[in-house]
Design an enzyme around this catalytic site. Structure first.
Site, PDB file in Angstrom:
ATOM      1  N   TYR A   7      36.903  41.300  47.866  1.00 14.98           N
ATOM      2  CA  TYR A   7      36.724  41.514  49.118  1.00 14.98           C
ATOM      3  C   TYR A   7      35.474  40.647  49.788  1.00 14.98           C
ATOM      4  O   TYR A   7      34.574  40.570  48.742  1.00 14.98           O
ATOM      5  CB  TYR A   7      36.602  43.072  49.302  1.00 14.98           C
ATOM      6  CG  TYR A   7      35.897  43.667  50.753  1.00 14.98           C
ATOM      7  CD1 TYR A   7      36.607  43.552  51.727  1.00 14.98           C
ATOM      8  CD2 TYR A   7      34.666  43.975  50.870  1.00 14.98           C
ATOM      9  CE1 TYR A   7      36.330  44.083  52.928  1.00 14.98           C
ATOM     10  CE2 TYR A   7      34.296  44.363  52.282  1.00 14.98           C
ATOM     11  CZ  TYR A   7      35.208  44.377  53.204  1.00 14.98           C
ATOM     12  OH  TYR A   7      34.732  45.069  54.385  1.00 14.98           O
ATOM     13  N   ASP A  41      30.664  34.788  45.862  1.00 14.71           N
ATOM     14  CA  ASP A  41      30.361  36.059  46.643  1.00 14.71           C
ATOM     15  C   ASP A  41      29.546  37.030  45.976  1.00 14.71           C
ATOM     16  O   ASP A  41      30.270  37.674  45.183  1.00 14.71           O
ATOM     17  CB  ASP A  41      31.455  36.595  47.461  1.00 14.71           C
ATOM     18  CG  ASP A  41      30.960  37.882  48.245  1.00 14.71           C
ATOM     19  OD1 ASP A  41      29.883  38.068  48.241  1.00 14.71           O
ATOM     20  OD2 ASP A  41      31.967  38.391  48.723  1.00 14.71           O
ATOM     21  N   LYS A  72      23.651  43.726  50.057  1.00 10.71           N
ATOM     22  CA  LYS A  72      23.230  44.915  49.204  1.00 10.71           C
ATOM     23  C   LYS A  72      21.860  44.904  48.387  1.00 10.71           C
ATOM     24  O   LYS A  72      20.806  45.208  49.248  1.00 10.71           O
ATOM     25  CB  LYS A  72      24.465  45.062  48.358  1.00 10.71           C
ATOM     26  CG  LYS A  72      25.583  45.211  48.958  1.00 10.71           C
ATOM     27  CD  LYS A  72      26.958  45.722  48.219  1.00 10.71           C
ATOM     28  CE  LYS A  72      28.107  46.167  49.236  1.00 10.71           C
ATOM     29  NZ  LYS A  72      29.188  45.261  48.984  1.00 10.71           N
TER      30      LYS A  72
HETATM   31  C1  LIG Z   1      29.952  44.775  50.103  1.00 16.54           C
HETATM   32  C2  LIG Z   1      30.645  43.368  49.977  1.00 16.54           C
HETATM   33  C3  LIG Z   1      30.704  42.612  51.367  1.00 16.54           C
HETATM   34  C4  LIG Z   1      30.557  43.023  52.293  1.00 16.54           C
HETATM   35  O1  LIG Z   1      29.100  43.393  52.916  1.00 16.54           O
HETATM   36  P1  LIG Z   1      28.824  44.360  54.000  1.00 16.54           P
HETATM   37  O2  LIG Z   1      27.443  44.308  54.102  1.00 16.54           O
HETATM   38  O3  LIG Z   1      29.488  45.698  54.027  1.00 16.54           O
HETATM   39  O4  LIG Z   1      29.422  43.595  55.289  1.00 16.54           O
HETATM   40  C5  LIG Z   1      31.358  41.301  50.824  1.00 16.54           C
HETATM   41  N1  LIG Z   1      31.377  40.861  49.616  1.00 16.54           N
HETATM   42  C6  LIG Z   1      31.300  41.593  48.587  1.00 16.54           C
HETATM   43  C7  LIG Z   1      31.701  41.091  47.185  1.00 16.54           C
HETATM   44  C8  LIG Z   1      31.010  42.957  48.698  1.00 16.54           C
HETATM   45  O5  LIG Z   1      30.852  43.669  47.761  1.00 16.54           O
END
Ligand SMILES: *Cc1c(COP(=O)(O)O)cnc(C)c1O
Length: 432
Positions: free
Chosen positions: A149, A244, A272
């Protein structure tokens, strides 16, 4: 049973009202309990390793607001720093010293990052990095992995993890074909598949983006050599490698998965943890690539609240707390005890299960495994996970409401919290 079954009358009332006000009653789909049955509990407050719902029930929390709460919720030093910052104003829309401080901390910590751009969410960070990958290479196609994701931008909503996986949406209506026609996908941990895509699309692939440790299809670690192999393939085909690390950054290790595994990508996204519970994202990497971002270069990307002083403050204080010696060792120890314990209990109570953990991130699948990719993860007994989730919740343990999400610990979690969690898990699994 360790606890008595909880009453959630108020939660039910609030959530019933919410369903008329907001789609599905939530501000983000993963918060709904669609895949585990029942209704979400409505929070009142959070502190350390615990959350309290509006009915006054207390839970040990393994969601940690989906990753940011690595120091425990509402850490007193973070809250104190925020109080002080608040007095100076909530938004400047202009440069501040705080941005320099957090930027230096991120650059010092994350091996690939020589320059950084702050944004407001992980989604935004991934959108920014996508445009930059394409601009730098002058190529449009990207490779992503099934079950990973990268936020909810159009291009990434192909075989995506997290809520998309949880809700079983193949992709989303409203995403134009043109937006995903450049998105190629491969199974995680499958270097041959990646190589084949490079061969079929010579000189067309801008880069490969991945969660170096997958958290959004449940917890899936990279096989030995996988990250190294991607580094070699991207070099060979003139493409960029993008980690990511929105979830793994400052969680798998202070310098993220790239520090842990010793593989340095060209670009990295963060979110995060670096916001310490406030809305922050960031992307960064090689200076020659980042110099293309506006206003230094022509690749446009902007944000009214980007670099927000409150968000920077929470991020700075959180990283400072993480720098204390022994933090990651204790996170590893606590989380290993939990993850190993859960697998052991599953085995002893006769359930096919597998799982794992690195630092403060863990997972448990109700399938015999091994799980190397999303296809493997999907063999899990999700109905059983739903019953497990409900049982844990009813006895004071809050887990992510989906088989396809990782769990998170913090350094506020104590040995006793883990022992209590395992005692509850033993009771619940015995009657699944
Ligand atoms: C949570 C997450 C996102 C998206 O971040 P948001 O702050 O929810 O938009 C993108 N990549 C990874 C790997 C994530 O865990």
């Amino acid at each position: 049973m360790v606890n008595t079954t909880i009453k959630t009358t108020k939660s039910q009332e609030v959530f019933a009202a919410a369903q008329n006000l907001m789609p599905g009653g939530v501000s983000s789909p993963v918060r709904a309990f669609k895949s585990v049955g029942g209704q979400p509990i409505v929070f009142e407050r959070v502190k350390g390793a615990y959350i309290w719902d509006v009915d006054g029930n207390k839970y040990i929390d393994y969601v940690g607001t989906w990753g940011p709460a690595i120091c425990g919720h509402a850490h007193p030093e973070v809250i104190a720093a925020l109080h002080e910052a608040l007095e100076k104003g909530t938004s400047f829309g202009a440069p501040s010293v705080l941005e320099n401080v957090l930027a230096e901390m991120v650059i010092d910590a994350v091996p690939s990052i020589e320059m950084v751009r702050f944004v407001n969410s992980g989604t935004e960070a991934c959108m920014g990095v996508l445009r930059l990958m394409r601009a730098f290479t002058n190529r449009d196609k990207i490779i992503k992995f099934e079950g990973c994701y990268h936020g909810h931008a159009d291009t990434f909503l192909v075989k995506a993890g997290s809520g998309v996986a949880t809700l079983g949406l193949p992709d989303s209506p409203g995403v134009p074909k043109a937006a995903t026609s450049t998105t190629l996908t491969a199974p995680f941990n499958d270097l041959e598949a990646v190589k084949a895509l490079f061969e079929e699309n010579r000189d067309e692939i801008a880069g490969v983006i991945l969660e170096p440790v997958v958290g959004n299809a449940g917890f899936i670690a990279p096989d030995a050599g996988f990250l190294e192999g991607l580094r070699e393939l991207t070099h060979e085909y003139g493409a960029l490698l993008v980690f990511d690390e929105v979830m793994t950054g400052f969680r798998i290790a202070y310098g993220g998965a790239q520090e842990k595994f010793g593989v340095t990508p060209d670009l990295t996204t963060l979110g995060k943890v670096i916001g310490g519970g406030l809305p922050v994202g960031a992307y960064g990497g090689r200076r020659d690539i980042m110099s293309m971002v506006a206003p230094a270069g022509p690749v446009y990307q902007a944000g009214t609240l980007s670099g927000n002083p409150l968000a920077m403050t929470a991020g700075i204080k959180t990283l400072e707390l993480l720098q204390k010696p022994g933090t990651y060792e204790s996170l590893e120890q606590i989380t290993k005890k939990l993850a190993d314990g859960l697998q052991q209990i599953a085995k002893e109570t006769g359930h096919a299960a597998c799982g794992g953990q690195i630092s403060a991130m863990f997972g448990l699948f109700f399938t015999s495994g091994p799980v190397h990719n999303y296809e493997d993860a999907k063999k899990s007994d999700t109905a059983k996970f739903g019953r497990f989730h409900r049982g844990m919740l009813e006895h004071g343990v809050y887990l992510a409401p989906s088989q396809f999400e990782a769990g998170f610990t913090s350094f506020a979690h104590t040995e006793e919290d883990i022992e209590q969690t395992l005692a509850v898990a033993r009771d619940v699994m015995s009657s699944l």
